[in-house]
Write a protein that holds these residues in place. Sequence first.
Motif, PDB file in Angstrom:
ATOM      1  N   PHE A 682       0.863  -1.186   0.000  1.00 14.47           N
ATOM      2  CA  PHE A 682       0.000   0.000   0.000  1.00 14.47           C
ATOM      3  C   PHE A 682       0.898   1.234   0.000  1.00 14.47           C
ATOM      4  O   PHE A 682       1.371   1.656  -1.052  1.00 14.47           O
ATOM      5  CB  PHE A 682      -0.934  -0.045   1.206  1.00 14.47           C
ATOM      6  CG  PHE A 682      -1.973   1.038   1.221  1.00 14.47           C
ATOM      7  CD1 PHE A 682      -2.566   1.504   0.063  1.00 14.47           C
ATOM      8  CD2 PHE A 682      -2.384   1.599   2.427  1.00 14.47           C
ATOM      9  CE1 PHE A 682      -3.530   2.504   0.080  1.00 14.47           C
ATOM     10  CE2 PHE A 682      -3.338   2.591   2.458  1.00 14.47           C
ATOM     11  CZ  PHE A 682      -3.912   3.040   1.282  1.00 14.47           C
ATOM     12  N   VAL A 683       1.161   1.814   1.155  1.00 12.08           N
ATOM     13  CA  VAL A 683       2.164   2.875   1.232  1.00 12.08           C
ATOM     14  C   VAL A 683       3.554   2.247   1.162  1.00 12.08           C
ATOM     15  O   VAL A 683       4.481   2.774   0.556  1.00 12.08           O
ATOM     16  CB  VAL A 683       1.990   3.693   2.529  1.00 12.08           C
ATOM     17  CG1 VAL A 683       3.055   4.772   2.631  1.00 12.08           C
ATOM     18  CG2 VAL A 683       0.593   4.315   2.558  1.00 12.08           C
ATOM     19  N   ALA A 833      -2.939   3.294   6.543  1.00 18.85           N
ATOM     20  CA  ALA A 833      -2.013   4.207   5.865  1.00 18.85           C
ATOM     21  C   ALA A 833      -1.076   4.883   6.858  1.00 18.85           C
ATOM     22  O   ALA A 833       0.133   5.012   6.615  1.00 18.85           O
ATOM     23  CB  ALA A 833      -2.800   5.249   5.080  1.00 18.85           C
ATOM     24  N   GLN A 836       1.564   2.426   8.125  1.00 20.28           N
ATOM     25  CA  GLN A 836       2.582   2.130   7.119  1.00 20.28           C
ATOM     26  C   GLN A 836       3.508   3.332   6.890  1.00 20.28           C
ATOM     27  O   GLN A 836       4.704   3.155   6.620  1.00 20.28           O
ATOM     28  CB  GLN A 836       1.913   1.700   5.804  1.00 20.28           C
ATOM     29  CG  GLN A 836       1.236   0.336   5.887  1.00 20.28           C
ATOM     30  CD  GLN A 836       0.997  -0.275   4.522  1.00 20.28           C
ATOM     31  OE1 GLN A 836       1.282   0.329   3.491  1.00 20.28           O
ATOM     32  NE2 GLN A 836       0.463  -1.485   4.494  1.00 20.28           N
ATOM     33  N   ARG A 837       2.972   4.535   6.994  1.00 22.85           N
ATOM     34  CA  ARG A 837       3.818   5.715   6.819  1.00 22.85           C
ATOM     35  C   ARG A 837       4.895   5.791   7.897  1.00 22.85           C
ATOM     36  O   ARG A 837       6.009   6.269   7.647  1.00 22.85           O
ATOM     37  CB  ARG A 837       2.962   6.984   6.848  1.00 22.85           C
ATOM     38  CG  ARG A 837       2.304   7.306   5.526  1.00 22.85           C
ATOM     39  CD  ARG A 837       1.658   8.674   5.531  1.00 22.85           C
ATOM     40  NE  ARG A 837       1.246   9.049   4.201  1.00 22.85           N
ATOM     41  CZ  ARG A 837       2.040   9.584   3.282  1.00 22.85           C
ATOM     42  NH1 ARG A 837       3.315   9.790   3.569  1.00 22.85           N
ATOM     43  NH2 ARG A 837       1.596   9.916   2.105  1.00 22.85           N
TER      44      ARG A 837
END
Length: 840
Positions: A682-683, A833, A836-837
Amino acid sequence: MAEADTGARAPTRALDRRVLWFVPLCWSLFQLWIASPLPYELGVLVVNNAQARSIHLAFAVFLAFSAFPTTTRGPRHAIPVRDWAMALLGAFCAGYLFLFWDGLAARSGAPTSADIGFACLGVVLLLEAARRSLGFPLMAVAAVFLSYVFFGSWEGLPDMIRWRGASVERAMSHFWLTSEGVFGVALGVSSGFVFLFVLFGALLNQAGAGNYFLSLAFAALGHLSGGPAKAAVIASAATGLISGSSIANVVTTGTFTIPLMKKVGFSAAKAGAIEVSSSINGVLTPPVMGAVAFLMTEYVGIPYIEVVRAAIVPAAISYVALLYIVHLEARKMGMTGTLRTGALRFILAAVLSVCGGIVAGGGILWATGMIVDLLRASLGEMALPVLVALFLAAYVAALRHAAQRPDLEMSVSGMEHLPPAREILQTGLHFLLPILLLMYLLMIERKSPGFSAFWSAAFMLLVLFTQRPLKLWFRNQGGIAEAACAGWTEMLEGLIAGARNMIGLACAMAVAGIIVGSVTLTGIGQVMAEFVEYLSGGNLMLMLVFVALISIVLGMGLPTTANYIVVSSLMAGVVVELGAQNGLIVPLVAVHMFVFYFGIMADVTPPVGLASFAAAAISRGDPLKTGFQAFFYSIRTALLPFLFIFNTDLLLIDVSWAHALAIFIVAMIAMLVFAAGTMGWFVTRSRLWESAALVLVALTLFRPGFWLDRFAPEWTAEPPVAIFGLASNAPADASLRVGLEGDTIGGRHVSSIFLLPLGPAGDDGAARLSQAAGLDLMARDGQVVVDMIAFGGPAEKLGIDFDWRVTHVDMENERLPKELFYLPAFLLLGLVAAIQRRRL
């Protein structure tokens, strides 16, 4: 390409060469003649639909035996005497209806021994023609159905599928001498307009449009990370307008895209799989959909524009999701391009490009329609010649603009050194005009597919003949006469290529008629419904899964149109009937889209994924690995049919434009999140629970009503006597969900839910049901039963019969809007998100 579509035989003898040049040319000219207004204006060579189908199949069978060798080791440089005999005899049998039309009409229902004999011979030769031109699978499927027709009474068969069997006379008459079998709807569509669309595509390709679209895609996306793979996706979308065949898409664009994908770092399996997934989407994309869009209008009984509207959102979001999958694959492999693009920016660019293309195309068509209406209002009868002159002037202007730039050359190495996309776009604006003409006639003027394809193909003949000499004239160069001769030759070659591309397709449509005729003769469709119901145990989701799997099996090895005919004939009714028994009433177009999607997935899925085999032949990779990788990339395509069965909003059925826009945005986000969840990125690279969360978010966005149904059911069952009051109080043009059960004339017990139209408001409930639904109900012994059925009315078409009783009436509950579940879904998406960031 030749072995698959046009025939591998390339004879050296003069007579054989002339036959394979002259006969396809005559076929194309015949199809153009019967589609034109000339036969009726001149009163010459006028044929009816049935006669046209007979001649159409005669050409196809003759060319199948002359252009395709008996086996892969058969002679390719000469047509053996045996094949000459089979070609002539097959053409005679196929043309039997045309040659003996008056005699057959006079003895209708009482065929002679000669009629039956030539029908038997025709069926056998047709199956062999299909085997030569398409391979063994379609012939095998038809042979199984024929065996069932003749030997369905065998005691060794299970009682569930046994039937009384048919005599040779009855079966052959049904298959060959009526419009219920070989010469039925499928071959009528093939003769009426599928040929013209294939011819239009062949002429476009002959003119250079295929190279133009491919070069444009590479110039626009080649500089991005994984650029050749992204270009393959876009090029296949454009090529889908021309070929309408997933295998032809793979061979046409894959020749260039697959080697370049391997060159930038994709493995052979992944390069082939990306091309296969792109090509499959090309078949699912309007406006042509491999000619299935026009078949669907015949089988479903809705206007062409409704089919396009139903197919556009799934196709668009599937393409954007595939672009995103390619982007994620490139990120996972550490690929970089000359221009680095972040995931969010790339997604926005892809979505805006797709939406912009749809809006721009629709806007151009709308503006063109406004201009035409204005000219008609002001010029009256003179509007038509003025419009033709303006259109030709636009063509000349586009060619003059193109002549100021060098012509595009087609080579794999040349794809790496292309000029900017804007310059390439300007070199082929004249290729967009015939597509614009086709779309305008179909979608604005609402002309028939045959009429639209005829005039578009006629304009393409003009383009092929004139584009070379006009370019030389605008460039002030010599050799205009030689260029005109070359244009004439290209025009004839385009006509021949279009006809040879139709050989296998016409045979497939005819053999599909045998399968459809077997279904109507034996009633095997009802047996399939009972079989699926038995396997699924009445579970709705399992029933859909089994229908999907059976559709994939039925579609193995079949060309697009035959694929759709087979799966829709056998499985569409199963979904409608079993869905209604489980309280799920699905519009027929959604059901046909469901089985079509899974039928096409057979081109991907091993062990008979023909598109995957074609891609592996180019990539020199393992066919099974390529097929499994392509299926993994195509999971998003396999998910869509389940979603629009439960959420028909995705097909834009009965929704406003504002609602349609909201549906498109949410569905696009959902599909991108689903792609990220299945790709494990994803990210950044996703953990297992993060991928599961992303898939959960995607499914919630696709079908928020699933969670709402857990808390508040959509429908409440009211007692049967409430039907009259509910029908009386319902608004105008509403429908009523009514449960009915009873026995058919054949003795089969039915218990299902039916959607009954109510028509205008104002009358009492019983009158509205009688007038709008053709259903007279009466209360008797504490029950509500069917007293009368209007002949040809909606109730009769739904299969309702006399003395059936109403079991309940569904009333919609008042409950919270299902869109409230978007909120927790987006919150979960934001949480993943953010987590993951923090790992970046």
